[in-house]
Design a protein around this motif. Structure first.
Motif, mmCIF file in Angstrom:
data_model
loop_
_atom_site.group_PDB
_atom_site.id
_atom_site.type_symbol
_atom_site.label_atom_id
_atom_site.label_comp_id
_atom_site.label_asym_id
_atom_site.label_seq_id
_atom_site.Cartn_x
_atom_site.Cartn_y
_atom_site.Cartn_z
ATOM 1 N N MET A 9 0.841 -1.185 0.000
ATOM 2 C CA MET A 9 0.000 0.000 0.000
ATOM 3 C C MET A 9 0.879 1.238 0.000
ATOM 4 N N ALA A 10 0.354 2.287 -0.609
ATOM 5 C CA ALA A 10 0.986 3.603 -0.570
ATOM 6 C C ALA A 10 -0.041 4.580 -0.020
ATOM 7 N N ALA A 11 0.400 5.479 0.834
ATOM 8 C CA ALA A 11 -0.530 6.414 1.468
ATOM 9 C C ALA A 11 0.198 7.687 1.832
ATOM 10 N N PHE A 12 -0.557 8.781 1.850
ATOM 11 C CA PHE A 12 -0.022 10.050 2.307
ATOM 12 C C PHE A 12 0.023 10.079 3.838
ATOM 13 N N CYS A 13 1.021 10.751 4.352
ATOM 14 C CA CYS A 13 1.130 10.962 5.797
ATOM 15 C C CYS A 13 0.944 12.452 6.087
ATOM 16 N N VAL A 36 5.099 20.266 1.447
ATOM 17 C CA VAL A 36 5.865 19.035 1.622
ATOM 18 C C VAL A 36 4.908 17.985 2.169
ATOM 19 N N ILE A 37 4.732 16.909 1.419
ATOM 20 C CA ILE A 37 3.812 15.832 1.808
ATOM 21 C C ILE A 37 4.621 14.559 2.016
ATOM 22 N N LEU A 38 4.588 14.026 3.222
ATOM 23 C CA LEU A 38 5.266 12.766 3.501
ATOM 24 C C LEU A 38 4.387 11.605 3.045
ATOM 25 N N TYR A 39 5.013 10.556 2.562
ATOM 26 C CA TYR A 39 4.284 9.394 2.100
ATOM 27 C C TYR A 39 5.033 8.143 2.516
ATOM 28 N N LYS A 40 4.381 7.016 2.355
ATOM 29 C CA LYS A 40 5.036 5.736 2.623
ATOM 30 C C LYS A 40 4.536 4.719 1.618
ATOM 31 N N CYS A 41 5.404 3.826 1.211
ATOM 32 C CA CYS A 41 5.071 2.762 0.266
ATOM 33 C C CYS A 41 5.491 1.433 0.868
ATOM 34 N N PHE A 66 -7.385 -16.779 4.381
ATOM 35 C CA PHE A 66 -7.192 -15.645 3.491
ATOM 36 C C PHE A 66 -5.993 -14.809 3.939
ATOM 37 N N PRO A 67 -5.078 -14.479 3.032
ATOM 38 C CA PRO A 67 -3.903 -13.682 3.422
ATOM 39 C C PRO A 67 -4.080 -12.184 3.260
ATOM 40 N N ASP A 68 -5.215 -11.705 2.720
ATOM 41 C CA ASP A 68 -5.331 -10.300 2.334
ATOM 42 C C ASP A 68 -6.627 -9.675 2.832
ATOM 43 N N ILE A 69 -7.008 -9.952 4.077
ATOM 44 C CA ILE A 69 -8.256 -9.418 4.631
ATOM 45 C C ILE A 69 -8.041 -7.958 5.023
ATOM 46 N N PRO A 70 -8.906 -7.048 4.591
ATOM 47 C CA PRO A 70 -8.754 -5.643 4.990
ATOM 48 C C PRO A 70 -8.896 -5.465 6.494
ATOM 49 N N GLU A 71 -8.281 -4.400 7.001
ATOM 50 C CA GLU A 71 -8.288 -4.156 8.439
ATOM 51 C C GLU A 71 -9.692 -3.884 8.978
ATOM 52 N N ALA A 72 -10.540 -3.246 8.177
ATOM 53 C CA ALA A 72 -11.904 -2.973 8.625
ATOM 54 C C ALA A 72 -12.676 -4.264 8.868
ATOM 55 N N VAL A 73 -12.464 -5.262 8.038
ATOM 56 C CA VAL A 73 -13.147 -6.549 8.209
ATOM 57 C C VAL A 73 -12.580 -7.288 9.420
ATOM 58 N N ILE A 74 -11.267 -7.194 9.633
ATOM 59 C CA ILE A 74 -10.664 -7.838 10.811
ATOM 60 C C ILE A 74 -11.279 -7.282 12.088
ATOM 61 N N ARG A 113 -3.589 -13.681 14.747
ATOM 62 C CA ARG A 113 -2.669 -14.189 13.734
ATOM 63 C C ARG A 113 -2.891 -13.556 12.366
ATOM 64 N N SER A 114 -3.911 -12.712 12.226
ATOM 65 C CA SER A 114 -4.210 -12.107 10.929
ATOM 66 C C SER A 114 -3.159 -11.056 10.579
ATOM 67 N N ALA A 115 -2.981 -10.873 9.275
ATOM 68 C CA ALA A 115 -2.052 -9.855 8.785
ATOM 69 C C ALA A 115 -2.754 -8.502 8.762
ATOM 70 N N TYR A 116 -2.019 -7.451 9.108
ATOM 71 C CA TYR A 116 -2.611 -6.119 9.175
ATOM 72 C C TYR A 116 -1.515 -5.076 9.017
ATOM 73 N N SER A 117 -1.950 -3.862 8.802
ATOM 74 C CA SER A 117 -1.065 -2.701 8.796
ATOM 75 C C SER A 117 -1.518 -1.768 9.910
ATOM 76 N N GLU A 118 -0.580 -1.372 10.786
ATOM 77 C CA GLU A 118 -0.944 -0.580 11.958
ATOM 78 C C GLU A 118 -1.669 0.704 11.591
ATOM 79 N N THR A 119 -1.233 1.350 10.505
ATOM 80 C CA THR A 119 -1.827 2.630 10.116
ATOM 81 C C THR A 119 -3.305 2.491 9.801
ATOM 82 N N PHE A 120 -3.683 1.410 9.144
ATOM 83 C CA PHE A 120 -5.067 1.220 8.740
ATOM 84 C C PHE A 120 -5.892 0.500 9.802
#
Length: 723
Positions: free
Chosen positions: A1-5, A330-335, A500-508, A598-605
């Motif tokens: 994922m890529a997102a603005f910070c 200046v916009i910080l981002y992460k990929c 499933f390896p790609d469950i969105p954080e909202a569903v988790i 045990r689910s995969a997630y991203s802390e930001t989301f």
């Protein structure tokens, strides 16, 4: 994922007078963590981006105009610019007046200066010649030979290939575009023509990156299409001119909207940033900056620029520099790593033993979200279901002709759940299923569509059987978990979380809320295998503690106090000790919560969705995490026994996330005071533990350093002292 910070304003741009927007900077160049900003006039300013303040500013004389953005010479630390096309100036950071610095008048007009790491800057002249700065300074008036005559340079960029710096630039003549690749040492020049393939819109911006001895050029047109052109660095010189075909990489806009001005910046090999103005047929313009995944052709994040923009965008490090109104933002981002699972959630870092990765042809996904079947491929089914294997053996010689996917989809539309289940078993028991994952995805999609159309229809057994198939993912059947949440089918949700390896954080988080809100009594009625948690959850002890909690609350019993107050204190302490080993949830709910951990997630989301938990759910979840941590601490390997159990790192990560999301709520709850105290003790104990480990590590390193073999003779006594 890529997102603005986060974002902030670096400086105010020089305007053209009145309320008109400025034309934008002439250029923006990096300088060892800082940036060098050149405006369209007379001034160059050096900025410290982190401090958001200028470190120095220099201006040429009145009547002179800077015609080439200033750059930094990384070899000497000096700055270089060109004004009035031919006058070259060099100065250092401590110089205050450009009138007193070095000047040299060149014999030809300069188009651009390019700074190169570990090398002298390269000077690109308007006639296509390229010279290094040290060569020009040796003889400023040397003759500059023409590379072309009737072409105009549109864009240029420097690169370093095998420690050999060079410049790639694009020229235009009438409606034709040419690419030049010029090396300096040794000198080599290659010319290519771009075959635009019938694209009649205007070229707006370019960007390049170097990989595998090939320059990849990205071209942005006013139609919103980005094309890719591969430019080889090594070419046979016997051919005079080569034609390079361009291939469509991504289409940013599908409508009749036109880009008036735009620019493109490469973030990494899979992500780009696009800034521009979109002009619609109703003359409503929209300015924005967006992040795109060019590997999967998806929009990752977007931000509007309501004050207008010049369409300029630069990328240095993890920062985007964008003009917004009269300001430079200046916009910080992460990929993150670009993969399909990462684009939809995050790749599961600890795959289960029961799942094996199977390749999926994602090109078979249509634009409308439907899955299509291509009959020219076949994948053998690999299902570990014992029920299927038994059904195959019992059929014996009486084998039915297997159903096709189309036939099964027609049956799903009109038949009863029992008939559908029977036909589905017949279909899955066939020896081969064409396009296995896509076919199963079509079946699940058909079942979900009927569930949405008929609320009374819910074939739970069919969905559970399909969810156990290997190689599926959330992106192949996104509605499966949604319908399971509506029906509170926790068994199906558990299977999806494990597979499933790609469950969105909202569903988790939606699954977590469902698991925490359901009662343990209702879960006991479900047929769930509790062997995975029986190694650390004593069911009989849990029931005993529940019964005691009805008589003794907070370690107090009036009957005990009447007999002996000293015994009462001992009983309270022992009861508190027992309470720490008491699992706050039943074994069935523990299995469900382990699937969440045990689910995969991203802390930001994940953090925003965790805030939807109620106070009671937060306390219960933290108590369970505390219990798991205590059980992990009892084991020498810090691993819980059994399969599908979370690791101690996963437990601690979730504990920190929940506390971050509900810190204010937790500290205000009286019932959370003891829990927070225990968690604080856990943290202090871990800090002390790792501190002691560091001491041991230092001692071992010191022993290794001083324990060198020496010739001490026949006999010696050596004393080692560790401080």
């Amino acid at each position: 994922m890529a997102a603005f910070c986060e974002e902030f304003t670096l400086c105010t741009l020089a305007g053209t007078g009145g309320s008109a927007l400025p034309q934008g900077p002439l250029g923006l160049e990096p300088d060892r963590g800082r940036i060098l900003l050149t405006d369209r006039g007379r001034t160059v300013t050096l900025y410290e981006v982190s401090d958001q303040k200028p470190l120095g500013s220099w201006s040429v004389r009145q009547g002179q105009n800077i015609t080439c953005p200033a750059v930094c010479n990384f070899e000497t630390g000096e700055f270089v610019l060109v004004h009035d096309d031919k006058v070259l100036q060099l100065w250092k950071e401590d110089d205050t007046n450009l009138d007193k610095v070095f000047k040299a008048t060149l014999s030809a007009d300069v188009y651009r200066i390019h700074s190169v790491p570990n090398a002298e800057p390269l000077i690109l002249f308007k006639n296509g010649a390229v010279k290094s700065l040290d060569v020009l300074l040796a003889a400023p008036q040397q003759e500059i030979k023409n590379v072309f005559s009737n072409e105009v340079i549109r864009w240029s960029e420097a690169f370093v290939e095998a420690e050999n710096p060079g410049v790639v630039f694009i020229t235009e003549q009438d409606t034709n575009c040419f690419i030049y690749v010029q090396h300096c040492n040794p000198y080599m020049l290659h010319k290519f023509k771009i075959d635009q393939g019938g694209e009649s819109s205007t070229l707006l911006s370019f960007a390049v990156y170097l990989a595998n001895r090939t320059v990849t050029l990205l071209c942005l047109y006013s139609s919103g299409c980005i094309y890719k052109v591969l430019v080889p660095l090594q070419q046979n010189d016997s051919e005079e001119q080569h034609i390079l075909l361009q291939s469509l990489l991504i289409r940013l806009e599908e409508s009749d909207n036109i880009f008036k001005h735009a620019s493109i910046a490469i973030l990494d090999k899979d992500h780009i940033a696009v800034t521009g103005c979109l002009d619609s047929p109703d003359r409503k313009s929209k300015e924005w900056v967006s992040l795109w995944n060019i590997k999967f052709q998806t929009l990752q994040d977007s931000k509007e620029l309501p004050l207008g923009s010049t369409g300029q965008c630069w990328c240095y490090g993890d920062r985007l520099f964008v003009t917004h109104g009269k300001e430079l933002k200046v916009i910080l981002y992460k990929c993150e790593t670009s993969s399909l699972a990462a684009a939809l959630g995050k790749i599961k870092s600890t795959p289960t033993l029961e799942t094996k990765s199977l390749s999926v042809n994602w090109n078979m996904l249509q634009e409308d979200g439907q899955l299509c079947v291509q009959p020219d491929q076949s994948v053998p089914v690999k299902c570990g279901s014992k029920r299927l294997l038994r059904s195959r053996r019992t059929t014996g010689a009486k084998t039915l002709e297997p159903l096709t996917v189309e036939q099964l989809l027609l049956i799903i539309k009109n038949s009863s759940p029992n008939v559908i289940e029977e036909k589905l078993m017949n279909f899955l028991s066939s020896a081969q299923i064409p396009d296995f994952q896509v076919s199963v995805g079509n079946i699940i999609l058909a079942l979900i569509n009927r569930c949405e159309a008929e609320p009374a229809f819910y074939p739970s057994n069919c969905l559970v059987q399909l969810a156990q198939m290997q190689g599926l993912s959330y992106s192949m059947c996104p509605g499966l978990m949604t319908i399971a949440l509506e029906k509170t089918d926790v068994h199906l949700l558990q299977l999806c979380l494990q597979q499933f390896p790609d469950i969105p954080e909202a569903v988790i988080c939606a699954c977590l809320r469902t698991f925490l809100s359901i009662s343990d009594d209702s879960l006991e009625e479900m047929n769930m295998n509790i062997d995975s948690v029986s190694g650390y959850i004593d069911t009989a002890r849990n029931r005993k503690m529940e019964n005691q909690s009805k008589v003794i609350q907070n370690g107090f019993s009036s009957e005990i106090l009447e007999e002996n107050s000293c015994d009462a204190q001992l009983t309270q302490k022992s009861h508190a000790l027992d309470k720490s080993n008491f699992c706050p949830v039943g074994p069935q709910k523990a299995i469900l919560l382990n699937a969440i951990l045990r689910s995969a997630y991203s802390e930001t989301f994940l953090l925003p969705h965790l805030k939807d938990l109620s106070a009671e759910q937060v306390i219960l979840f933290l108590q369970y995490l505390q219990f798991l941590y205590m059980k992990c601490s009892e084991q020498a390997t810090t691993n819980l026994p059994g399969m599908f159990c979370p690791t101690i790192n996963q437990i601690m990560d979730w504990m920190c996330l929940v506390l971050d999301a509900h810190f204010t709520v937790v500290i205000m709850l009286p019932e959370a005071k003891g829990l927070l105290s225990n968690l604080h003790k856990f943290v202090r104990a871990q800090v002390r533990f790792y501190s002691e480990l560091n001491k041991i590590e230092g001692s071992l390193k010191e022993l290794q350093r001083i324990n060198n073999p020496k010739d001490m003779g026949l006999y010696s006594i050596e004393v080692l002292k560790l401080v």
